[in-house]
Scaffold this motif. Structure first.
Motif, mmCIF file in Angstrom:
data_model
loop_
_atom_site.group_PDB
_atom_site.id
_atom_site.type_symbol
_atom_site.label_atom_id
_atom_site.label_comp_id
_atom_site.label_asym_id
_atom_site.label_seq_id
_atom_site.Cartn_x
_atom_site.Cartn_y
_atom_site.Cartn_z
ATOM 1 N N GLN A 74 0.923 -1.215 -0.074
ATOM 2 C CA GLN A 74 -0.034 -0.110 -0.040
ATOM 3 C C GLN A 74 0.997 1.026 0.001
ATOM 4 O OE1 GLN A 74 -2.007 -0.729 3.751
ATOM 5 N NE2 GLN A 74 -1.484 1.520 4.331
ATOM 6 N N VAL A 75 0.352 2.391 -0.668
ATOM 7 C CA VAL A 75 1.141 3.366 -0.674
ATOM 8 C C VAL A 75 0.162 4.791 -0.298
ATOM 9 C CG1 VAL A 75 2.518 2.738 -2.747
ATOM 10 C CG2 VAL A 75 0.180 3.931 -3.289
ATOM 11 N N GLY A 76 0.989 5.662 0.296
ATOM 12 C CA GLY A 76 0.389 6.872 0.682
ATOM 13 C C GLY A 76 1.320 7.798 1.409
ATOM 14 N N THR A 77 0.360 8.814 1.950
ATOM 15 C CA THR A 77 1.215 10.056 2.568
ATOM 16 C C THR A 77 1.055 9.952 4.243
ATOM 17 O OG1 THR A 77 0.915 11.566 0.691
ATOM 18 C CG2 THR A 77 1.763 12.516 2.816
ATOM 19 N N TYR A 78 2.021 9.769 4.892
ATOM 20 C CA TYR A 78 1.972 9.573 6.235
ATOM 21 C C TYR A 78 2.749 10.553 7.232
ATOM 22 C CZ TYR A 78 0.489 5.010 4.159
ATOM 23 O OH TYR A 78 -0.330 4.333 3.441
ATOM 24 N N PHE A 79 2.405 10.902 8.350
ATOM 25 C CA PHE A 79 2.999 11.627 9.332
ATOM 26 C C PHE A 79 4.404 10.937 9.898
ATOM 27 C CE2 PHE A 79 -1.139 13.568 9.308
ATOM 28 C CZ PHE A 79 -0.934 14.892 9.275
ATOM 29 N N SER A 135 8.716 18.289 5.197
ATOM 30 C CA SER A 135 7.644 18.633 6.000
ATOM 31 C C SER A 135 7.641 17.373 7.179
ATOM 32 C CB SER A 135 6.297 18.716 5.622
ATOM 33 O OG SER A 135 5.974 17.677 4.889
ATOM 34 N N ASN A 136 6.630 17.393 7.908
ATOM 35 C CA ASN A 136 6.397 16.182 8.854
ATOM 36 C C ASN A 136 5.575 15.176 8.218
ATOM 37 O OD1 ASN A 136 3.960 17.356 8.977
ATOM 38 N ND2 ASN A 136 3.538 17.449 11.002
ATOM 39 N N ARG A 137 5.523 15.323 6.949
ATOM 40 C CA ARG A 137 4.811 14.164 6.060
ATOM 41 C C ARG A 137 5.839 13.496 5.100
ATOM 42 N NH1 ARG A 137 -1.434 15.934 4.435
ATOM 43 N NH2 ARG A 137 -1.976 16.711 6.591
ATOM 44 N N VAL A 138 5.566 12.120 4.771
ATOM 45 C CA VAL A 138 6.187 11.559 3.847
ATOM 46 C C VAL A 138 5.369 10.639 3.024
ATOM 47 C CG1 VAL A 138 8.298 11.308 5.325
ATOM 48 C CG2 VAL A 138 6.858 9.475 5.319
ATOM 49 N N LYS A 139 6.068 10.323 1.864
ATOM 50 C CA LYS A 139 5.544 9.451 0.709
ATOM 51 C C LYS A 139 5.850 7.908 1.198
ATOM 52 C CE LYS A 139 3.250 12.544 -1.762
ATOM 53 N NZ LYS A 139 2.077 12.530 -1.651
ATOM 54 N N ALA A 140 5.243 7.105 1.310
ATOM 55 C CA ALA A 140 5.866 5.672 1.768
ATOM 56 C C ALA A 140 4.920 4.695 0.931
ATOM 57 C CB ALA A 140 5.632 5.408 3.269
ATOM 58 N N ALA A 141 5.856 3.641 0.692
ATOM 59 C CA ALA A 141 5.226 2.300 0.184
ATOM 60 C C ALA A 141 5.745 1.242 0.919
ATOM 61 C CB ALA A 141 5.747 1.936 -1.174
ATOM 62 N N LEU A 142 4.817 0.427 1.645
ATOM 63 C CA LEU A 142 4.701 -0.591 2.640
ATOM 64 C C LEU A 142 4.549 -1.827 1.990
ATOM 65 C CD1 LEU A 142 5.226 -1.085 5.729
ATOM 66 C CD2 LEU A 142 3.053 -0.924 6.173
ATOM 67 N N THR A 143 5.306 -2.671 1.899
ATOM 68 C CA THR A 143 4.918 -4.189 1.760
ATOM 69 C C THR A 143 4.808 -5.214 2.726
ATOM 70 O OG1 THR A 143 6.034 -3.808 -0.351
ATOM 71 C CG2 THR A 143 5.426 -6.128 0.287
ATOM 72 N N TYR A 144 3.645 -5.699 3.164
ATOM 73 C CA TYR A 144 3.424 -6.521 4.501
ATOM 74 C C TYR A 144 2.567 -7.708 4.105
ATOM 75 C CZ TYR A 144 -1.210 -4.008 4.367
ATOM 76 O OH TYR A 144 -2.315 -3.635 3.933
#
Length: 279
Positions: A74-79, A135-144
Protein backbone atom coordinates in the motif's frame (compact mmCIF):
# COMPACT_ATOMS: atom_id res chain seq x y z
CA UNK A 1 4.59 7.28 -20.41
CA UNK A 2 2.47 5.43 -17.86
CA UNK A 3 2.24 5.16 -14.08
CA UNK A 4 1.79 1.76 -12.46
CA UNK A 5 0.20 1.25 -9.06
CA UNK A 6 2.45 -0.50 -6.55
CA UNK A 7 -0.44 -2.47 -5.06
CA UNK A 8 0.09 -6.13 -5.88
CA UNK A 9 -2.69 -8.47 -4.70
CA UNK A 10 -1.92 -12.14 -4.04
CA UNK A 11 -5.48 -13.48 -3.96
CA UNK A 12 -4.54 -16.21 -6.43
CA UNK A 13 -2.33 -17.84 -3.79
CA UNK A 14 -5.27 -18.35 -1.41
CA UNK A 15 -6.21 -21.93 -0.55
CA UNK A 16 -9.89 -22.68 0.21
CA UNK A 17 -10.60 -22.25 3.91
CA UNK A 18 -11.68 -25.86 4.44
CA UNK A 19 -10.85 -29.06 2.60
CA UNK A 20 -13.27 -31.58 1.13
CA UNK A 21 -12.39 -33.90 4.01
CA UNK A 22 -13.16 -31.20 6.59
CA UNK A 23 -16.55 -30.51 5.06
CA UNK A 24 -17.46 -34.18 4.88
CA UNK A 25 -16.49 -34.70 8.52
CA UNK A 26 -18.66 -31.77 9.68
CA UNK A 27 -22.20 -32.63 10.93
CA UNK A 28 -24.01 -30.88 8.07
CA UNK A 29 -26.68 -33.44 7.20
CA UNK A 30 -26.11 -32.49 3.54
CA UNK A 31 -25.90 -35.14 0.83
CA UNK A 32 -22.73 -34.57 -1.22
CA UNK A 33 -23.04 -37.72 -3.34
CA UNK A 34 -25.29 -36.17 -6.00
CA UNK A 35 -23.55 -32.91 -6.85
CA UNK A 36 -22.90 -34.16 -10.38
CA UNK A 37 -24.90 -36.50 -12.65
CA UNK A 38 -21.82 -38.72 -12.72
CA UNK A 39 -21.52 -41.14 -9.82
CA UNK A 40 -17.72 -41.17 -9.78
CA UNK A 41 -16.48 -40.22 -6.28
CA UNK A 42 -13.64 -38.07 -7.60
CA UNK A 43 -16.04 -36.09 -9.78
CA UNK A 44 -18.29 -35.48 -6.77
CA UNK A 45 -15.28 -34.39 -4.70
CA UNK A 46 -14.11 -32.05 -7.46
CA UNK A 47 -17.55 -30.44 -7.59
CA UNK A 48 -17.60 -30.08 -3.80
CA UNK A 49 -14.13 -28.51 -3.95
CA UNK A 50 -15.42 -25.88 -6.41
CA UNK A 51 -18.30 -25.02 -4.07
CA UNK A 52 -15.96 -24.79 -1.07
CA UNK A 53 -13.70 -22.42 -2.99
CA UNK A 54 -16.72 -20.29 -3.88
CA UNK A 55 -17.90 -20.29 -0.26
CA UNK A 56 -14.41 -19.19 0.84
CA UNK A 57 -14.62 -16.30 -1.61
CA UNK A 58 -18.03 -15.34 -0.21
CA UNK A 59 -16.53 -15.31 3.29
CA UNK A 60 -13.90 -12.86 2.03
CA UNK A 61 -16.59 -10.65 0.53
CA UNK A 62 -18.62 -10.66 3.74
CA UNK A 63 -15.51 -9.55 5.65
CA UNK A 64 -14.44 -7.11 2.89
CA UNK A 65 -10.92 -8.50 2.96
CA UNK A 66 -9.07 -11.71 2.14
CA UNK A 67 -9.03 -13.68 5.38
CA UNK A 68 -6.07 -15.90 4.56
CA UNK A 69 -2.54 -14.51 4.57
CA UNK A 70 -1.59 -12.35 1.59
CA UNK A 71 1.33 -10.13 0.66
CA UNK A 72 0.09 -6.60 0.00
CA UNK A 73 1.67 -3.28 -0.91
CA UNK A 74 0.00 0.00 0.00
CA UNK A 75 1.13 3.53 -0.73
CA UNK A 76 0.21 6.85 0.81
CA UNK A 77 1.24 10.00 2.60
CA UNK A 78 1.90 9.55 6.32
CA UNK A 79 2.97 11.67 9.30
CA UNK A 80 6.45 11.45 10.81
CA UNK A 81 6.70 12.27 14.51
CA UNK A 82 9.93 12.07 16.52
CA UNK A 83 11.57 10.21 13.65
CA UNK A 84 8.88 7.52 13.50
CA UNK A 85 6.39 6.97 10.68
CA UNK A 86 3.07 5.42 11.73
CA UNK A 87 1.16 3.57 9.00
CA UNK A 88 -2.35 2.17 9.48
CA UNK A 89 -2.61 -0.94 7.31
CA UNK A 90 -5.56 -1.64 5.02
CA UNK A 91 -5.84 -5.32 5.92
CA UNK A 92 -5.58 -7.20 9.20
CA UNK A 93 -4.32 -8.93 11.22
CA UNK A 94 -0.82 -7.63 10.51
CA UNK A 95 1.74 -10.46 10.57
CA UNK A 96 4.98 -9.22 9.07
CA UNK A 97 6.55 -6.19 7.37
CA UNK A 98 8.65 -7.07 4.32
CA UNK A 99 9.83 -3.66 3.14
CA UNK A 100 9.31 0.08 3.42
CA UNK A 101 10.19 2.84 0.96
CA UNK A 102 10.01 6.47 2.15
CA UNK A 103 10.78 9.85 0.66
CA UNK A 104 9.73 13.47 0.45
CA UNK A 105 8.04 12.79 -2.89
CA UNK A 106 7.05 9.78 -4.97
CA UNK A 107 10.04 10.09 -7.32
CA UNK A 108 12.62 9.98 -4.52
CA UNK A 109 11.85 6.95 -2.38
CA UNK A 110 14.60 5.24 -0.40
CA UNK A 111 14.56 1.79 1.19
CA UNK A 112 14.50 1.60 4.98
CA UNK A 113 17.19 -1.04 5.44
CA UNK A 114 16.71 -1.71 9.16
CA UNK A 115 13.25 -2.98 10.13
CA UNK A 116 14.40 -4.57 13.39
CA UNK A 117 12.91 -1.73 15.45
CA UNK A 118 9.53 -1.82 13.72
CA UNK A 119 6.60 -2.00 16.14
CA UNK A 120 3.81 -4.14 14.72
CA UNK A 121 0.30 -3.91 16.12
CA UNK A 122 -2.86 -5.54 14.80
CA UNK A 123 -3.81 -2.58 12.58
CA UNK A 124 -0.78 -0.29 12.52
CA UNK A 125 2.98 -0.40 12.13
CA UNK A 126 5.44 2.16 13.52
CA UNK A 127 8.91 2.29 11.94
CA UNK A 128 11.85 4.61 12.75
CA UNK A 129 13.02 6.51 9.66
CA UNK A 130 16.01 8.75 9.05
CA UNK A 131 16.63 11.43 6.48
CA UNK A 132 15.70 14.99 5.72
CA UNK A 133 12.10 15.69 4.73
CA UNK A 134 10.55 18.97 3.66
CA UNK A 135 7.72 18.55 6.17
CA UNK A 136 6.44 16.19 8.82
CA UNK A 137 4.82 14.11 6.08
CA UNK A 138 6.43 11.50 3.85
CA UNK A 139 5.44 9.41 0.88
CA UNK A 140 5.72 5.73 1.70
CA UNK A 141 5.23 2.31 0.12
CA UNK A 142 4.78 -0.48 2.63
CA UNK A 143 4.84 -4.18 1.71
CA UNK A 144 3.48 -6.44 4.41
CA UNK A 145 1.81 -9.76 5.17
CA UNK A 146 -1.65 -9.78 6.71
CA UNK A 147 -4.35 -12.35 7.39
CA UNK A 148 -4.29 -15.89 8.75
CA UNK A 149 -1.81 -18.44 7.41
CA UNK A 150 -3.77 -21.05 5.46
CA UNK A 151 -2.46 -23.68 3.08
CA UNK A 152 -2.36 -27.45 2.47
CA UNK A 153 0.42 -30.00 2.66
CA UNK A 154 1.76 -31.42 -0.60
CA UNK A 155 3.60 -34.44 0.81
CA UNK A 156 2.36 -37.25 3.09
CA UNK A 157 3.81 -37.15 6.61
CA UNK A 158 4.85 -39.95 8.97
CA UNK A 159 4.93 -40.01 12.76
CA UNK A 160 8.16 -38.35 13.88
CA UNK A 161 8.56 -36.10 10.83
CA UNK A 162 9.78 -32.64 11.77
CA UNK A 163 9.13 -30.85 8.47
CA UNK A 164 6.05 -30.12 6.36
CA UNK A 165 6.03 -29.28 2.66
CA UNK A 166 3.20 -26.86 1.86
CA UNK A 167 1.55 -25.34 -1.20
CA UNK A 168 2.17 -21.77 0.01
CA UNK A 169 4.28 -20.49 2.93
CA UNK A 170 2.65 -17.01 2.98
CA UNK A 171 1.92 -15.96 6.55
CA UNK A 172 3.80 -18.87 8.14
CA UNK A 173 6.42 -17.41 10.49
CA UNK A 174 8.66 -18.69 13.27
CA UNK A 175 6.85 -19.21 16.57
CA UNK A 176 3.40 -19.44 14.97
CA UNK A 177 1.16 -22.29 16.13
CA UNK A 178 -1.07 -23.78 13.44
CA UNK A 179 -3.43 -26.73 13.25
CA UNK A 180 -3.15 -29.71 10.95
CA UNK A 181 -6.85 -30.37 10.27
CA UNK A 182 -7.02 -34.05 9.38
CA UNK A 183 -10.51 -35.47 10.10
CA UNK A 184 -10.22 -37.32 13.41
CA UNK A 185 -6.43 -37.14 13.27
CA UNK A 186 -5.74 -33.44 13.78
CA UNK A 187 -2.89 -32.00 15.82
CA UNK A 188 -1.37 -28.58 16.61
CA UNK A 189 2.13 -27.75 15.36
CA UNK A 190 4.50 -24.88 16.15
CA UNK A 191 6.78 -23.42 13.50
CA UNK A 192 10.52 -23.31 14.15
CA UNK A 193 11.59 -21.94 10.77
CA UNK A 194 10.52 -21.61 7.13
CA UNK A 195 12.65 -22.13 4.03
CA UNK A 196 10.83 -21.85 0.73
CA UNK A 197 7.85 -24.20 0.92
CA UNK A 198 9.37 -26.33 3.69
CA UNK A 199 8.23 -25.65 7.25
CA UNK A 200 10.42 -26.97 10.06
CA UNK A 201 8.52 -27.77 13.25
CA UNK A 202 9.57 -27.14 16.84
CA UNK A 203 8.57 -30.73 17.71
CA UNK A 204 8.05 -33.88 15.61
CA UNK A 205 4.59 -34.94 14.45
CA UNK A 206 2.75 -37.34 16.75
CA UNK A 207 0.45 -38.64 14.00
CA UNK A 208 0.71 -39.68 10.36
CA UNK A 209 -1.03 -37.56 7.71
CA UNK A 210 -1.78 -37.94 4.02
CA UNK A 211 -1.03 -35.09 1.60
CA UNK A 212 -3.59 -32.36 0.98
CA UNK A 213 -4.23 -31.81 4.70
CA UNK A 214 -5.13 -28.29 5.82
CA UNK A 215 -2.41 -26.42 7.73
CA UNK A 216 -4.05 -23.30 9.05
CA UNK A 217 -4.15 -20.51 11.61
CA UNK A 218 -7.75 -19.66 10.68
CA UNK A 219 -10.01 -19.43 13.73
CA UNK A 220 -12.49 -22.28 14.04
CA UNK A 221 -15.36 -19.79 13.63
CA UNK A 222 -14.20 -18.85 10.12
CA UNK A 223 -13.95 -22.49 9.11
CA UNK A 224 -17.44 -23.17 10.49
CA UNK A 225 -18.79 -20.16 8.59
CA UNK A 226 -17.40 -21.61 5.35
CA UNK A 227 -19.06 -24.94 6.18
CA UNK A 228 -22.39 -23.10 6.52
CA UNK A 229 -21.87 -21.17 3.28
CA UNK A 230 -20.91 -24.35 1.40
CA UNK A 231 -24.08 -26.06 2.65
CA UNK A 232 -26.16 -23.08 1.52
CA UNK A 233 -24.57 -23.23 -1.93
CA UNK A 234 -25.31 -26.94 -2.22
CA UNK A 235 -28.93 -26.34 -1.22
CA UNK A 236 -29.24 -23.54 -3.77
CA UNK A 237 -28.12 -25.70 -6.69
CA UNK A 238 -30.91 -26.01 -9.24
CA UNK A 239 -32.70 -22.90 -8.00
CA UNK A 240 -33.91 -20.56 -10.72
CA UNK A 241 -33.01 -17.52 -8.63
CA UNK A 242 -29.64 -16.16 -7.59
CA UNK A 243 -29.18 -16.91 -3.92
CA UNK A 244 -26.30 -14.52 -3.25
CA UNK A 245 -26.30 -11.78 -5.84
CA UNK A 246 -24.74 -9.52 -3.18
CA UNK A 247 -23.30 -11.58 -0.38
CA UNK A 248 -22.22 -8.54 1.65
CA UNK A 249 -25.84 -7.40 1.78
CA UNK A 250 -27.17 -10.85 2.62
CA UNK A 251 -29.26 -13.23 0.54
CA UNK A 252 -32.43 -12.16 -1.22
CA UNK A 253 -35.49 -13.58 0.50
CA UNK A 254 -37.04 -14.05 -2.95
CA UNK A 255 -34.48 -16.71 -3.76
CA UNK A 256 -35.53 -20.32 -3.84
CA UNK A 257 -33.43 -22.42 -1.50
CA UNK A 258 -33.91 -25.67 0.33
CA UNK A 259 -34.87 -25.76 4.01
CA UNK A 260 -32.11 -24.52 6.30
CA UNK A 261 -30.20 -22.57 3.66
CA UNK A 262 -31.14 -19.10 4.86
CA UNK A 263 -30.41 -20.01 8.47
CA UNK A 264 -26.96 -21.25 7.50
CA UNK A 265 -26.17 -18.01 5.69
CA UNK A 266 -27.34 -16.00 8.71
CA UNK A 267 -25.16 -18.11 11.02
CA UNK A 268 -22.16 -17.57 8.73
CA UNK A 269 -22.69 -13.80 8.87
CA UNK A 270 -22.74 -13.89 12.67
CA UNK A 271 -19.57 -15.97 12.90
CA UNK A 272 -17.72 -13.67 10.50
CA UNK A 273 -18.74 -10.38 12.16
CA UNK A 274 -15.58 -10.08 14.33
CA UNK A 275 -13.41 -10.41 11.22
CA UNK A 276 -15.09 -7.78 9.05
CA UNK A 277 -12.78 -5.06 7.83
CA UNK A 278 -13.29 -1.75 9.60
CA UNK A 279 -12.57 1.64 8.09
Amino acid sequence: MTATALYVPTYATRSPYITVSEYKSAPTGVNVDQLSPRSDVQVQNDMLSVLIDRASSYADEICQQVLSATVDTQVGTYFVRAGVVKIPVDYTPLIQVNSLLVGSDASHLSTVTDLSNAWLQRKTVEIPVTGWFRSNRVKAALTYVSGFANTVTTVAQAVGDSTLTVASPVGIVSGLTLALFDAGNSEPVTVLSVSGNVVTLAAPLTKAHTFGVSLSALPAAIKQAVVFLTSALIKSRGSEAHVMASISAGPSRKSEIQDGGFEEIDLAFELLKPHRRSA
